[in-house]
Design an enzyme around this catalytic site. Structure first.
Site: not given
Ligand code: CP3
Length: 351
Positions: A41, A50, A161
């Site tokens: 980003r 994107r 996660y």
């Protein structure tokens, strides 16, 4: 098994590059530098590409993943590309319901907590990894003498996660499981190790010249828990690729107390986060291990003079190690001005 003769590390393209030379403890022709999360980003060309494609979709479109991987190399003159992908891609390719929620991180449809959940985890097949091999092949065809670094999540960070089902600060779920249900924990860690190991192998075979294992959240563990409940699975993940002979790098954050144990899983290079000066990291590792790191990402947003002084300190401290690859002490923050990164590369190459 060995790499194919046309692999970049075998056919003369990358074996003598500054990055690979430093990773092998030698003296490179210039001081190598790359940045964790250099793709992404912080780059306007990334944000543009994107639009309309989710993060995980973009990782599975070979042309797009290759293009995103190449963007920071073209822009910054860094000494390595890092493959654009994510540590949860092996889960996705195995068929586990997972997505990356913008601004949050990886989220699973259903956390993995019970014996049944773990027994039902699908196996990651070789065929499923085809988009990864294609993306790597397209990337290295463009990279020339710049090496591509492949990567995978270490089993603990991936399992954290999976058990929480989402990002968490303290990782209580996985830390409870390793003590309350050690056999379940070991089974989950072995699954994650094999998934990450296969993901890493696909990247190396298709053209990556080095491989980094990210145990980003290992710093939430004490040394005893790391050594007993985590390190064996990281060894297992890397066992999938050791025969290929590419340099292996191990990185985590908050891991100052774990450095020797993390080196002990069998790697060539230790990544050091921004908390520990490199001369002290070198001392803790016995003075024989090539290091990578450790510019504080927070200083990317400080006045140039402050950043430059810090970078010169990092380089000076890194000189105590057998060799040093300059990097950040964690990833590039999304709001970083990319012109600063380009200027930083010039500075590091000029010292
Ligand atoms: O340039 C590179 O470093 C290569 C690409 C890379 C990504 N993820 C792309 C990505 C790498 C090496 C990773 C590894 C990764 N993914 C780690 C280990 C490294 C670390 O930073 O500690 C972890 C913990 C993840 C899990 C993950 N994926 C998080 C926490 C996030 C951030 C979520 C957010 O939006 O803040 C992601 C998403 C992700 N992975 C992005 C990128 C470029 C951002 C997605 C976007 O552009 O919207």
């Amino acid at each position: 098994m060995t790499l194919s003769p046309s692999h970049p590390l075998m056919d003369g393209r990358t074996a003598n590059s500054p990055l690979i030379t430093a990773y092998r403890g030698g003296t490179p022709s210039r001081r190598p530098v790359w940045f964790m999360r250099q793709a992404g980003r912080s780059l306007p060309e990334y944000r543009e590409l994107r639009v309309g494609t989710t993060m995980l979709e973009s990782c599975l479109k070979p042309e797009m993943a290759a293009e995103i991987t190449l963007q920071p190399v073209r822009r910054h003159d860094v000494d390595a590309a890092i493959f654009f992908s994510d540590i949860v891609i092996p889960l996705k390719l195995a068929g586990v319901g997972v997505d990356i929620v913008p601004g949050v991180g990886p989220v699973l449809d259903k956390p993995i907590r019970t014996a049944e959940d773990i027994a039902n985890l699908p196996e990651l097949t070789d065929e499923a990894l085809e988009p990864i091999r294609q993306a790597v092949a397209l990337t290295v065809a463009e990279l020339g003498s710049t090496p591509l670094i492949g990567f995978a999540g270490a089993p603990f960070t991936v399992a954290a996660y999976m058990v929480e089902g989402k990002p968490s600060r303290d990782h209580l779920g996985p830390r409870t499981m390793m003590h309350a249900e050690p056999e379940l924990w070991a089974a989950l860690m072995n699954w994650a190790a094999d998934a990450s190991g296969k993901f890493l192998r696909a990247q190396i075979e298709a053209g990556a010249s080095a491989a980094q294992l990210f145990d980003s959240w290992a710093g939430s563990l004490g040394l005893a828990d790391y050594s007993e409940h985590v390190a064996p699975a990281s060894v297992r993940a890397l066992d999938h690729v050791r025969d290929l002979g590419v340099p292996l790098i191990h990185f985590g954050t908050g891991t100052s107390e774990l450095l020797p144990a993390m080196y002990g899983v069998g790697v060539d290079v230790m990544g050091v986060d921004y908390r520990l000066p490199l001369d002290e990291a070198n001392r803790r590792l016995g003075g024989t291990v090539p290091l990578q790191g450790n510019i504080d990402p927070a200083l990317l947003n400080a006045p140039w003079e402050v950043l430059e002084a810090h970078v010169r300190e990092v380089v000076a401290a890194g000189a105590s190690a057998p060799s040093h690859v300059v990097n950040l002490g964690h990833g590039v923050p999304p709001e970083t001005d990319p012109a600063i990164l380009t200027r930083l590369v010039e500075l590091i190459h000029s010292i």
